[in-house]
Design an enzyme around this catalytic site. Sequence first.
Site, PDB file in Angstrom:
ATOM      1  N   ASN A  67       1.675 -32.976 -29.441  1.00 49.09           N
ATOM      2  CA  ASN A  67       1.558 -33.084 -27.994  1.00 49.09           C
ATOM      3  C   ASN A  67       2.066 -34.432 -27.506  1.00 49.09           C
ATOM      4  OD1 ASN A  67       0.494 -30.553 -27.379  1.00 49.09           O
ATOM      5  ND2 ASN A  67      -1.612 -31.212 -27.733  1.00 49.09           N
ATOM      6  N   CYS A  76       2.902 -23.369 -30.925  1.00 47.95           N
ATOM      7  CA  CYS A  76       3.482 -23.450 -29.581  1.00 47.95           C
ATOM      8  C   CYS A  76       4.528 -22.354 -29.469  1.00 47.95           C
ATOM      9  CB  CYS A  76       4.104 -24.820 -29.323  1.00 47.95           C
ATOM     10  SG  CYS A  76       5.009 -24.913 -27.758  1.00 47.95           S
ATOM     11  N   GLY A  77       4.291 -21.384 -28.597  1.00 42.94           N
ATOM     12  CA  GLY A  77       5.185 -20.242 -28.492  1.00 42.94           C
ATOM     13  C   GLY A  77       6.553 -20.579 -27.934  1.00 42.94           C
ATOM     14  N   CYS A 224       3.827 -21.684 -20.926  1.00 39.36           N
ATOM     15  CA  CYS A 224       3.122 -21.815 -22.202  1.00 39.36           C
ATOM     16  C   CYS A 224       3.204 -20.471 -22.913  1.00 39.36           C
ATOM     17  CB  CYS A 224       1.665 -22.223 -21.976  1.00 39.36           C
ATOM     18  SG  CYS A 224       0.694 -22.317 -23.491  1.00 39.36           S
TER      19      CYS A 224
END
EC number: 5.1.1.7
Length: 283
Positions: A67, A76-77, A224
């Site tokens: 992050n 994380c897609g 997201c």
Amino acid sequence: MNTLKFTKMHGLGNDFMVIDAVSQDFTPEDAPIAAWADRFRGVGFDQLLVVGRSETEGVDFRYRIFNADGSEVGQCGNGARCFARFVADKGLTDKKEICVETANGVIFPKLSDNGMVTVNMGKPRFMPSEIPFVPESGEGDDACIYGVHLESGIQPVSCVNMGNPHAVIVVDDVECAQVRETGSLIEPHRQFPERVNVGFMQIVSRTAIRLRVFERGVGETQACGTGACAAVVAGIRLGLLDEGKTVEVILPGGTLYIEWACGGDVMMTGPAETVFEGELAYS
């Protein structure tokens, strides 16, 4: 002082600094990630993606995600789609479908000729211990709705782990939702020991939703991917969305397409784009 090559990418405005740790030496634990993430004094990004070789037989790459505050996360897609596009564009693989190891399991991104990337995000998890989440209202382990105890009252949420923890809130209108205010209260809440991503979902139809997400360690983002997956899964479990159908997820940055049949894997499809290439001083 050496230079480090990187690529700036985004998936629907959710932006990333991508570093190839296969072709160059890079140790993320030694990197000033928060400084690089600064949008005024650094590169500027939501997350740093590190491409590495996997030591596991049959797995093509290792995928690490950090992050903007420097904390490492398991999935994380949107980043997964950018990861797949990156390794293909850089000639690190000639496969259309790759096997990628993450901190929370293996995913299988697949590149299409039209520029879209489909990722098998694996099976969602719901047990409080798997989120992780600490129930305080006497709910059972298989509850679709849990209560988060805020000073203003109990906020109903649906909890889903998609490789990272999500709390999904159903709202009448995402444009009016108190994303920053409510998200900043729930994200670090004591009932979520590892913090949580908070999604605000508006049902448009049985196969379409609008979504805004307050991400853990980042704040609200343009999109997201895992949040879109979690929202669709929650909507299906609540009987608000059709199981096994492709659900259109409209985010501030664009649209993702999610499909899930109960008991199966979640499939996510969306774009991944390169913004620019760069180098920075690194020692």
